[in-house]
Design an enzyme around this catalytic site. Sequence first.
Site, PDB file in Angstrom:
ATOM      1  N   GLU A 173       0.975  -0.984   0.549  1.00  0.00           N
ATOM      2  CA  GLU A 173       0.273  -0.597  -0.043  1.00  0.00           C
ATOM      3  C   GLU A 173       0.766   1.277   0.090  1.00  0.00           C
ATOM      4  OE1 GLU A 173      -3.187   0.934   0.248  1.00  0.00           O
ATOM      5  OE2 GLU A 173      -4.557  -0.082   0.536  1.00  0.00           O
ATOM      6  N   ASN A 208      -9.196   5.769   3.157  1.00  0.00           N
ATOM      7  CA  ASN A 208      -7.949   5.110   2.094  1.00  0.00           C
ATOM      8  C   ASN A 208      -8.559   6.895   1.049  1.00  0.00           C
ATOM      9  OD1 ASN A 208      -6.701   2.817   1.559  1.00  0.00           O
ATOM     10  ND2 ASN A 208      -8.778   1.693   1.662  1.00  0.00           N
ATOM     11  N   ASP A 251      -9.485   2.635  -3.592  1.00  0.00           N
ATOM     12  CA  ASP A 251      -8.893   2.035  -2.268  1.00  0.00           C
ATOM     13  C   ASP A 251      -8.126   3.482  -2.727  1.00  0.00           C
ATOM     14  OD1 ASP A 251      -7.007   1.208  -0.627  1.00  0.00           O
ATOM     15  OD2 ASP A 251      -7.647  -1.048  -1.274  1.00  0.00           O
TER      16      ASP A 251
END
Length: 283
Positions: free
Chosen positions: A15, A144, A193
Amino acid sequence: MRVEQVTDPIAYHAEGPVWSPAWGGLRWVDMLAGDVLSLADDGTVTRHHVGDVAAAIRPRRQGGAVIGVERGFALEDAEGALTYLPPLWDEDRGIRMNEGGCDPDGRFYCGSMAYDKRTGAGSLYRLAPDGTVTVVLTGVTVSNGLEWSPDGAHAYYNDTPTQRIAVFDYDPGSGLRGHRTFVTIPAEAGRPDGLTVDAQGGVWVALNNGGAVRRYSPAGALDEVIELPARKVTACTFGGPHLDELFITTSRENLEPAEDPLAGSLFRARVDVAGLPAREFAG
């Protein structure tokens, strides 16, 4: 658009990629391993363990980084030493930090979520340069994708299960206000996301379970799609000497060993628009 695989599938849940010349290029997180990853010029990757969770990372103006960890924040100095700030909640709440970013005034935001993803259990927190922490949003499920427009007047944000990219007005005094929908993502396209914003104001969003990154114009029109050879696309950022390379992270969270074999790799796409320099934490 051609997509290049930069690393092997080395991460479980990659991420939050961020490019900064201050730390020599690209860093990202293997979130649930608690590691910060760094990409060298020769393609090798090093890991630095920061805790049970490494949620998000941004450069500090004085060198080093600010990091979202499981229950709060940590500060890395220019030599790599870590200082952990006091936890923001008790360990038994089943909550962890997830993703974040810096505003134009040098404050770092990181949002939380429940490990079991229960609805409304998360919040969005803001860390000021003096160490003060403020709750700026509550009732969030999976926080997010926070980034600001080139002029700093708007911020884009994803609470993933809503299937929406939200937009806020922003000013230094009142912070985020005027929460509204910028774009709704069809469920069949994947889950919104991480996101980033380019120098023209376009919003690039990673579509988890959608195997793609989409660009939306400042008016909210879909005008670019990058397809990835991995389904769980988690985040993207601009990097390279001219900020015209889009680095894209992927995850293999909850996948079987033989499933989606390139998941967990880092990818790169060359695009026809430049990004913005990473905003830094002023503390």
